[in-house]
Design a protein around this motif. Sequence first.
Motif, PDB file in Angstrom:
ATOM      1  N   ALA A 162     -95.463 -49.823  34.924  1.00 31.71           N
ATOM      2  CA  ALA A 162     -94.392 -50.763  34.564  1.00 31.71           C
ATOM      3  C   ALA A 162     -93.321 -50.807  35.649  1.00 31.71           C
ATOM      4  O   ALA A 162     -92.973 -49.784  36.243  1.00 31.71           O
ATOM      5  CB  ALA A 162     -93.771 -50.363  33.231  1.00 31.71           C
ATOM      6  N   SER A 167     -88.991 -54.119  32.964  1.00 31.55           N
ATOM      7  CA  SER A 167     -88.705 -53.347  31.749  1.00 31.55           C
ATOM      8  C   SER A 167     -87.302 -53.646  31.231  1.00 31.55           C
ATOM      9  O   SER A 167     -87.095 -53.869  30.032  1.00 31.55           O
ATOM     10  CB  SER A 167     -88.856 -51.844  32.029  1.00 31.55           C
ATOM     11  N   TYR A 286     -94.365 -53.112  27.703  1.00 28.50           N
ATOM     12  CA  TYR A 286     -93.319 -54.136  27.733  1.00 28.50           C
ATOM     13  C   TYR A 286     -93.018 -54.660  26.332  1.00 28.50           C
ATOM     14  O   TYR A 286     -91.861 -54.950  26.010  1.00 28.50           O
ATOM     15  CB  TYR A 286     -93.742 -55.282  28.648  1.00 28.50           C
ATOM     16  N   LEU A 289     -90.736 -52.171  24.604  1.00 28.46           N
ATOM     17  CA  LEU A 289     -89.342 -52.325  25.011  1.00 28.46           C
ATOM     18  C   LEU A 289     -88.711 -53.565  24.375  1.00 28.46           C
ATOM     19  O   LEU A 289     -87.553 -53.542  23.939  1.00 28.46           O
ATOM     20  CB  LEU A 289     -89.242 -52.413  26.532  1.00 28.46           C
TER      21      LEU A 289
END
Length: 356
Positions: A162, A167, A286, A289
């Motif tokens: 990532a 992010s 992702y 998050l």
Amino acid sequence: MSGKKKPKKQSAFGSFIAELKTAYYGTVPADRTEASTETAEKQLSHETDDSMPEIRKDIRKERKQERAVSEPLTRQQRIWVFLASLLRAAGPLALYFLMPALTMTLGYIIVHPDMTAQEFFTYGGNFYTALGMCLTIYILHRISRRRGSALFADAGLYPETAGVLKSAGFLLMGICAAVFVSAALTLLPRVGAMKQYSDASQLMFRGRDILFTVLTMVVTGPLAEEIVFRGYMLNGLVETYPPKKAVILCSLLFALCHGELLWILYAFFMGLLLAYVAVREDNIFYSILLHIGFNAPSAVTWLIRSIPEAGAVAFENRFVIAGYGLVACLGFLLLLRTYHDGGFERKKDKAYSTFT
């Protein structure tokens, strides 16, 4: 006595699933056989998880090409394929529902038998829910290990690949979306479904285990839900259906798990975005998050409201709340447009998108 293990026979159910896949994908053209073999060898010979996202993209591209040349399914075949896909996702989904219920039941019977059900739910419901979600992730980890795989690989979770900028962009996008929706719902009259939604939302923070309430909303909840829905379930559906259909079906199932009508609607559109990101990036890190960003403002709002003076300044004026919503809406749309145009990453790092 020979130390060699006998080859494992394929079960009747395994044979049935194989026939369904054959019916769905059809016969692979001869010119694709070599490419499929190379991809399979690459998948079996990888030494680290760093290459797995690209391998998964290669496999999905091949599946898309195979579907393009296969014969259309009959209605009966489509029904069986659909049921087989749901059955494949039923295991992780059952764990997601049963483990929190089991831990709460055992906690009530063994640890707090002197409490009423309502007292127990208020006192420790969120703690046992968080414990159940952690056990769900652990059991999925053990199942993957027994299969010779790993939880992160099966769920499509690759934090090591990532990017920091991307992010942060997804985390901020989730926060903006949550603030906008929360502000809009706050300004609506509290009647009917809106009153039920408001009461249910406030009930989450009335317990004594506030720490575990926040932990469940911001950490264990998003992690468990993304692993189950956008990990195991969506990956299984994408193996069978085109990505767009898989995203819609996964989002619908995710929404139906949320009970209240407004939560179902909210969860469906949130699920669409989470699934879109998971498929496009081939990495649910992702979407985790993004999901954390969705949930975090609720915890922050509660913390501010717990201080009467701060709550009065921040949330009593409806024009101020409308301002929060407007800024958050503009921020969300800007971030979404930036992501759609590839602005979260450098051009040379852009990956192939399977969402076509």
